[in-house]
Design a protein around this motif. Structure first.
Motif, PDB file in Angstrom:
ATOM      1  N   GLU A 195       4.454 -11.534 -20.535  1.00 38.42           N
ATOM      2  CA  GLU A 195       5.217 -11.432 -21.782  1.00 38.42           C
ATOM      3  C   GLU A 195       6.077 -12.671 -21.977  1.00 38.42           C
ATOM      4  OE1 GLU A 195       7.363  -7.755 -21.893  1.00 38.42           O
ATOM      5  OE2 GLU A 195       5.542  -6.562 -21.608  1.00 38.42           O
ATOM      6  N   LEU A 196       6.625 -13.177 -20.883  1.00 37.87           N
ATOM      7  CA  LEU A 196       7.422 -14.403 -20.929  1.00 37.87           C
ATOM      8  C   LEU A 196       6.553 -15.592 -21.341  1.00 37.87           C
ATOM      9  CD1 LEU A 196      10.150 -15.805 -20.305  1.00 37.87           C
ATOM     10  CD2 LEU A 196       9.342 -16.112 -17.958  1.00 37.87           C
ATOM     11  N   VAL A 197       5.347 -15.663 -20.742  1.00 39.83           N
ATOM     12  CA  VAL A 197       4.417 -16.742 -21.085  1.00 39.83           C
ATOM     13  C   VAL A 197       4.031 -16.663 -22.564  1.00 39.83           C
ATOM     14  CG1 VAL A 197       2.079 -17.647 -20.696  1.00 39.83           C
ATOM     15  CG2 VAL A 197       3.497 -16.999 -18.747  1.00 39.83           C
ATOM     16  N   GLN A 198       3.730 -15.463 -23.051  1.00 42.22           N
ATOM     17  CA  GLN A 198       3.312 -15.315 -24.448  1.00 42.22           C
ATOM     18  C   GLN A 198       4.427 -15.702 -25.412  1.00 42.22           C
ATOM     19  OE1 GLN A 198       1.389 -11.266 -24.269  1.00 42.22           O
ATOM     20  NE2 GLN A 198      -0.202 -12.366 -25.368  1.00 42.22           N
ATOM     21  N   GLN A 199       5.654 -15.340 -25.075  1.00 34.98           N
ATOM     22  CA  GLN A 199       6.783 -15.735 -25.916  1.00 34.98           C
ATOM     23  C   GLN A 199       6.947 -17.242 -25.919  1.00 34.98           C
ATOM     24  OE1 GLN A 199       8.537 -13.672 -28.005  1.00 34.98           O
ATOM     25  NE2 GLN A 199       9.218 -15.669 -28.762  1.00 34.98           N
ATOM     26  N   LYS A 200       6.768 -17.848 -24.722  1.00 32.33           N
ATOM     27  CA  LYS A 200       6.880 -19.301 -24.599  1.00 32.33           C
ATOM     28  C   LYS A 200       5.778 -19.989 -25.414  1.00 32.33           C
ATOM     29  CE  LYS A 200       9.285 -22.319 -21.971  1.00 32.33           C
ATOM     30  NZ  LYS A 200      10.750 -22.349 -21.864  1.00 32.33           N
ATOM     31  N   LEU A 201       4.588 -19.407 -25.388  1.00 30.08           N
ATOM     32  CA  LEU A 201       3.476 -19.950 -26.173  1.00 30.08           C
ATOM     33  C   LEU A 201       3.828 -19.972 -27.661  1.00 30.08           C
ATOM     34  CD1 LEU A 201       0.481 -18.176 -24.395  1.00 30.08           C
ATOM     35  CD2 LEU A 201       0.737 -20.650 -24.590  1.00 30.08           C
ATOM     36  N   LYS A 202       4.411 -18.870 -28.137  1.00 26.32           N
ATOM     37  CA  LYS A 202       4.793 -18.796 -29.556  1.00 26.32           C
ATOM     38  C   LYS A 202       5.864 -19.822 -29.885  1.00 26.32           C
ATOM     39  CE  LYS A 202       3.831 -13.863 -30.140  1.00 26.32           C
ATOM     40  NZ  LYS A 202       4.445 -12.525 -30.262  1.00 26.32           N
ATOM     41  N   ASP A 203       6.878 -19.908 -29.012  1.00 23.67           N
ATOM     42  CA  ASP A 203       7.994 -20.827 -29.269  1.00 23.67           C
ATOM     43  C   ASP A 203       7.533 -22.276 -29.295  1.00 23.67           C
ATOM     44  OD1 ASP A 203       9.580 -18.589 -29.286  1.00 23.67           O
ATOM     45  OD2 ASP A 203      10.376 -18.895 -27.254  1.00 23.67           O
ATOM     46  N   VAL A 204       6.743 -22.659 -28.286  1.00 29.70           N
ATOM     47  CA  VAL A 204       6.285 -24.054 -28.185  1.00 29.70           C
ATOM     48  C   VAL A 204       5.354 -24.398 -29.341  1.00 29.70           C
ATOM     49  CG1 VAL A 204       4.922 -25.659 -26.802  1.00 29.70           C
ATOM     50  CG2 VAL A 204       6.628 -24.228 -25.690  1.00 29.70           C
ATOM     51  N   GLU A 205       4.464 -23.466 -29.685  1.00 35.10           N
ATOM     52  CA  GLU A 205       3.524 -23.726 -30.777  1.00 35.10           C
ATOM     53  C   GLU A 205       4.268 -23.873 -32.109  1.00 35.10           C
ATOM     54  OE1 GLU A 205       0.403 -24.343 -33.280  1.00 35.10           O
ATOM     55  OE2 GLU A 205       0.602 -24.689 -31.135  1.00 35.10           O
ATOM     56  N   PRO A 228      -3.156 -19.161 -17.193  1.00 34.00           N
ATOM     57  CA  PRO A 228      -2.003 -18.311 -17.535  1.00 34.00           C
ATOM     58  C   PRO A 228      -1.480 -17.531 -16.333  1.00 34.00           C
ATOM     59  CG  PRO A 228      -3.725 -18.104 -19.186  1.00 34.00           C
ATOM     60  CD  PRO A 228      -4.318 -18.840 -18.026  1.00 34.00           C
ATOM     61  N   ILE A 229      -2.362 -17.170 -15.398  1.00 39.27           N
ATOM     62  CA  ILE A 229      -1.930 -16.435 -14.204  1.00 39.27           C
ATOM     63  C   ILE A 229      -1.004 -17.317 -13.372  1.00 39.27           C
ATOM     64  CG2 ILE A 229      -2.718 -15.402 -12.029  1.00 39.27           C
ATOM     65  CD1 ILE A 229      -5.259 -14.527 -13.571  1.00 39.27           C
ATOM     66  N   VAL A 230      -1.360 -18.591 -13.220  1.00 42.38           N
ATOM     67  CA  VAL A 230      -0.513 -19.536 -12.483  1.00 42.38           C
ATOM     68  C   VAL A 230       0.833 -19.672 -13.181  1.00 42.38           C
ATOM     69  CG1 VAL A 230      -0.254 -21.951 -11.789  1.00 42.38           C
ATOM     70  CG2 VAL A 230      -2.458 -20.808 -11.482  1.00 42.38           C
ATOM     71  N   LEU A 231       0.794 -19.763 -14.519  1.00 43.18           N
ATOM     72  CA  LEU A 231       2.049 -19.851 -15.281  1.00 43.18           C
ATOM     73  C   LEU A 231       2.907 -18.609 -15.056  1.00 43.18           C
ATOM     74  CD1 LEU A 231       1.084 -21.287 -18.805  1.00 43.18           C
ATOM     75  CD2 LEU A 231       2.320 -22.438 -16.994  1.00 43.18           C
ATOM     76  N   ALA A 232       2.260 -17.450 -15.034  1.00 41.66           N
ATOM     77  CA  ALA A 232       2.993 -16.192 -14.898  1.00 41.66           C
ATOM     78  C   ALA A 232       3.614 -16.030 -13.515  1.00 41.66           C
ATOM     79  CB  ALA A 232       2.066 -15.017 -15.192  1.00 41.66           C
ATOM     80  N   GLN A 233       3.100 -16.781 -12.543  1.00 40.38           N
ATOM     81  CA  GLN A 233       3.616 -16.663 -11.177  1.00 40.38           C
ATOM     82  C   GLN A 233       4.739 -17.658 -10.895  1.00 40.38           C
ATOM     83  OE1 GLN A 233      -0.099 -17.240  -9.131  1.00 40.38           O
ATOM     84  NE2 GLN A 233      -0.436 -15.045  -8.845  1.00 40.38           N
ATOM     85  N   ASN A 234       4.885 -18.626 -11.758  1.00 41.52           N
ATOM     86  CA  ASN A 234       5.861 -19.694 -11.529  1.00 41.52           C
ATOM     87  C   ASN A 234       6.827 -19.813 -12.701  1.00 41.52           C
ATOM     88  OD1 ASN A 234       4.703 -20.832  -8.995  1.00 41.52           O
ATOM     89  ND2 ASN A 234       2.937 -21.154 -10.320  1.00 41.52           N
ATOM     90  N   ARG A 272       2.976  -8.404 -15.544  1.00 43.04           N
ATOM     91  CA  ARG A 272       3.019  -8.098 -16.979  1.00 43.04           C
ATOM     92  C   ARG A 272       4.294  -8.638 -17.620  1.00 43.04           C
ATOM     93  NH1 ARG A 272       0.289  -2.134 -16.644  1.00 43.04           N
ATOM     94  NH2 ARG A 272      -1.871  -2.872 -16.644  1.00 43.04           N
ATOM     95  N   GLN A 273       5.403  -8.521 -16.901  1.00 41.62           N
ATOM     96  CA  GLN A 273       6.662  -9.067 -17.425  1.00 41.62           C
ATOM     97  C   GLN A 273       6.553 -10.589 -17.580  1.00 41.62           C
ATOM     98  OE1 GLN A 273       9.470  -7.593 -14.523  1.00 41.62           O
ATOM     99  NE2 GLN A 273       9.958  -5.767 -15.731  1.00 41.62           N
ATOM    100  N   ASN A 274       5.946 -11.219 -16.557  1.00 37.91           N
ATOM    101  CA  ASN A 274       5.793 -12.673 -16.614  1.00 37.91           C
ATOM    102  C   ASN A 274       4.834 -13.095 -17.728  1.00 37.91           C
ATOM    103  OD1 ASN A 274       7.541 -12.853 -14.512  1.00 37.91           O
ATOM    104  ND2 ASN A 274       6.077 -13.580 -12.998  1.00 37.91           N
TER     105      ASN A 274
END
Length: 470
Positions: free
Chosen positions: A388-398, A337-343, A384-386
């Protein structure tokens, strides 16, 4: 103190003490927690006399079962949500090769002297004539007020007699946010070799209690500073220290780990997620390299760390079951998730993370957020902002693709039926292709799309469809 001991249990104990003409006291942790206003369900009763006979009378009056442990001279009953242990007042002496004491009958004062810490030697009388009186021969009240862990007697003897008390001192300091008395701390440093006579199970039990305390770093700093950590968990001490080459250093991974552990402790009481925090960087010492022009690297520490987890659990006598596998998974995935949050967050990367983490995705995200220990406020805010973006993406994709705990829409049996083939290499190839196509977003996670894809891929490797009834 009388208002604190109005429970029906204490009334019955007082009646029994009057009938048998004996002195009875509630002592130890219950009294300590009463004064600290902490909930406590474990009650220790000391009787100046035969504790088992006394307990049998109490159990009979309460109409509850009594468990008797004659070898230890104790008896225990359960009443609603309380566990009550009875013992006769005793004095103890020790041999150098064992923490098991030689026990003799004694007075209340003898019993208080054998207690590990002054705050655990407090007693309240339950018998008539003295009912409700607090007996505090070692100023445990003062130590509670000053938030101090101190032994009733000479700490060198206290810790040498029962070395587990060294870990208990650190555990109470960590749980209560107390300071260990200077003399006691020095006695721990001088007795660390004695920990060798304690079983691994008892050591790990105390270690887990330290890990579950509100701020575990308090305990781990004491363990490290006294030298005990080198004896009970040497692998963790290897994280300590900073190396420099060409003026470039890396962060101290020991103190980073403690910060991650404290961070995770603020969000969850899950012991195994806290263990994942402890072990997430455990392979960094083994993977540390210096690359000229780049600096320090720890490539592959997550993979190596995951492979190390079973051995760590085995050595510490931690469970080698799904709890160990959970920790292993967290260590393995903690960078993802850290890699995802950086890219830039792609749908395919999110699908793969969901596929690999399954139902543990929320735990993984908690661990990764806890892993942000930088002092740079800009970086913290950005991460932290990234996240939040990852978590939203996780919800949407799931929600759209239902990848968590994914089951293939077309099975190996289906593939064999479609092409009239037996189990073999072709089935495995097609199954992998279906999974990759869904994770990459080439086809939807539906049976219809997967069947069409299966037929197409089968024909590409020379298979012929023999059944259309699927």
């Amino acid at each position: 103190m009388k208002q604190h001991i109005q429970h029906p249990l204490f009334t019955i104990i007082t009646e029994t003490a009057a009938e048998q003409n004996v002195q009875a006291y509630v002592i130890g942790g219950f009294v300590r927690d009463l004064l600290l206003k902490r909930p406590s369900k474990d009650i220790d009763i000391v009787v100046v006399g035969n504790g088992i006979l006394f307990a049998e009378s109490v159990a009979k009056k309460m109409r509850v079962k009594l468990a008797v442990f004659k070898n230890f001279g104790t008896a225990m009953l359960k009443y609603k949500d309380l566990e009550v242990e009875f013992v006769g007042a005793r004095k103890e002496s020790y041999r150098s090769d064992s923490r098991k004491p030689i026990v003799e009958d004694g007075t209340l004062e003898d019993d208080q002297k054998r207690r590990d810490f002054t705050i655990n030697a407090l007693a309240i009388a339950l018998h008539p004539g003295q009912f409700g009186e607090l007996l505090d021969p070692f100023d445990g009240i003062g130590d509670l007020e000053h938030k101090l862990i101190r032994t009733p007697l000479n700490p060198v003897e206290t810790f040498s007699d029962d070395p587990l008390r060294m870990l208990r001192a650190i555990r109470f300091a960590s749980q209560l946010n107390f300071t260990i008395d200077a003399a006691a701390l020095e006695a721990i440093r001088n007795n660390i070799e004695r920990i060798a006579i304690i079983s691994q199970e008892r050591i790990t039990e105390e270690l887990n209690k330290i890990i579950l305390s509100p701020k575990p770093s308090i305990g781990f700093k004491y363990l490290f500073d006294t030298g005990l950590l080198y004896k009970i968990f040497p692998l963790m001490t290897k994280l300590h220290g900073v190396d420099y080459i060409d003026g470039r250093g890396h962060k101290d991974n020991f103190y980073h780990t403690l910060q991650v552990l404290d961070n995770i402790a603020e969000t969850t009481d899950d012991l195994w997620l806290r263990w994942a925090a402890i072990l997430h960087d455990i392979a960094k010492p083994a993977t540390k390299r210096f690359e000229v022009g780049h600096g320090w690297t720890f490539h592959g520490h997550e993979d190596k760390g995951a492979r190390m987890v079973p051995k760590v659990f085995a050595e510490l006598k931690l469970p080698l079951n799904e709890k160990m596998k959970f920790v292993q998974k967290m260590v393995q995935l903690h960078l993802r998730p850290i890699v995802l949050a950086q890219n830039i967050v792609t749908d395919s990367a999110v699908r793969r993370l969901l596929f690999d983490a399954g139902n543990d995705i929320e735990s993984l995200m908690l661990l990764c957020k806890a892993d942000i220990t930088t002092k740079n406020e800009y970086k913290v805010k950005k991460y932290r902002q990234n996240f939040e973006l990852v978590q939203q993406k996780l919800k949407d994709v799931e929600q759209r693709d239902q990848i968590r705990n994914w089951q293939p829409p077309v099975t190996g049996v289906d593939i064999m039926h479609i092409f009239g083939i037996k189990e073999g290499r072709e089935v495995g190839i097609i199954k992998n292709q279906i999974r990759e196509a869904i994770l990459e977003g080439e086809i939807s996670n539906s049976r219809e799309a997967a069947i069409d894809f299966t037929i197409r891929k089968g024909e590409e490797i020379g298979l012929k469809v023999v059944a259309n009834d699927i």
